[in-house]
Scaffold this motif. Sequence first.
Motif, PDB file in Angstrom:
ATOM      1  N   ILE A   1       0.883   4.201  -3.062  1.00  8.81           N
ATOM      2  CA  ILE A   1       0.619   5.610  -2.772  1.00  8.81           C
ATOM      3  C   ILE A   1       1.881   6.445  -2.950  1.00  8.81           C
TER       4      ILE A   1
ATOM      5  N   LEU B   1      -5.637  -5.132  -3.909  1.00  6.25           N
ATOM      6  CA  LEU B   1      -5.424  -3.694  -3.720  1.00  6.25           C
ATOM      7  C   LEU B   1      -5.816  -2.908  -4.970  1.00  6.25           C
TER       8      LEU B   1
ATOM      9  N   PHE C   1      -6.945   1.085  -5.463  1.00  2.84           N
ATOM     10  CA  PHE C   1      -5.725   1.854  -5.268  1.00  2.84           C
ATOM     11  C   PHE C   1      -5.173   2.426  -6.577  1.00  2.84           C
TER      12      PHE C   1
ATOM     13  N   MET D   1       0.831  -1.201   0.000  1.00  3.30           N
ATOM     14  CA  MET D   1       0.000   0.000   0.000  1.00  3.30           C
ATOM     15  C   MET D   1       0.869   1.256   0.000  1.00  3.30           C
TER      16      MET D   1
END
Length: 455
Positions: free
Chosen positions: A295, A328, A334, A291
Amino acid sequence: MTTNLFDDFNPISSKQWKQKIQFELNGADYNETLIWNSPEDIQVKPFYHKDEFTKAFPVTTKATQFKICQNIFVYDFEKSIERALDSLNRGADSLRFTIENESIDITKLLEKLPLEKVTVYFHLTFISIDFVKKINAFAKKNNTTIFCNLDPIGQLAKDGNWFVTTEKNNFETLNLLSAATTSVSLISINAALYQNAGANMVQQIAYSLGHANEYFNRIESINRPIVFEVSVGTNYFFEIAKLRALRLLFNLIAKEYNHNLDCNIIVSPTKRNKTLYDYNVNLLRTTTECMSAIIGGADSIANLPYDALYHKDNEFGDRIARNQLLILKNECYFDKVNNPADGSYYIENLTNQLAEKSLALFKDIESNGGFLKQLNDGIIKRKIQESADTAQELFDSGKEILLGTNKHPNKEDKMKHDLELFPFVKVKPRKTLITPIIEKRLAEKMEQERLEKEC
């Protein structure tokens, strides 16, 4: 008629928030109670406010375009092709081949794969002009995106020796390849080594930049993107900021060499915090690390299977690792927004501080002879070891927690029977030009003691 609900509330300044917090503390010291220092000497505050925020560095990330990468060690030629095809069919859109044997028919390997929209990375444990020329010829003919990931300095740092005999020979080979290849990227930076050996984040960024700067100084023409191979840990927001700071500082330095191509960042979860015992917790660790990678702006992510420490490559471990990324991307969305960290005062603040401290360290390295000189002199290794020792002391004392290992361990958990790989630092006495930088996990000593006591 629409109504702006914010008009019903008076704006609150950061000073007013702090006064309210101090009142609620009932006399406890604000700084001692609510502010903590990271290993990078960054003070983390309990809240961040727009009236204290200045965006010093613009960062652009493309989370919508991140690729799921499958690592494949090429030993059995046909099995490697089969595994690559299966990985692509099951959701991977990027491949990283580790090749140790120059005799591998690289053209035949690539021809067997549908690579029209697939990014290919190579991890080569050797440097060969003829081998790379074959890869370049294939990429040119088939319009394939290929990164060769040649890193002689990383080889020296990790192994203690160059690919070929002398420093001069390695850079001469890179210059010949740079002139002879136009369709593949050649240069990579093994930044993962510094993280897995225990460097703090400022060191990781600064050493990676110094590492890259050596190539800018020694390679006459770098006309393709440089790859950074990075590892991330579980300090969630810091790792996001680390990747952002690395990208923006690279672009800042690259412009000084008229290199206007953005770097390519391929990220893997760190091995440093992974454990043998209660190994399913590794799934939680790698999930948050992936994650952070998304990001933070990773171009590709090669997840680490939960059992990578002690099992050989296997279909189940690979599938679970790949599925974490697929969840994800496809279920957690995401990949829907670019620059997802923009507007977060906390992450922006961390990015600025990491960038400023890393740039200061980078400048200090350059003013004292450059990265390669400090690597040869043992300074880089010593500084990393100091950071690693500090982290190890925190783990040994229980202040740094690895759940299931030094906190709430399952005493009935047995692992000796399940070890297919040796999961600890291997000692291999041999003659080297420098003392190599050694990757080491925090839990190794504790795990060795537990294994010895198993029946």
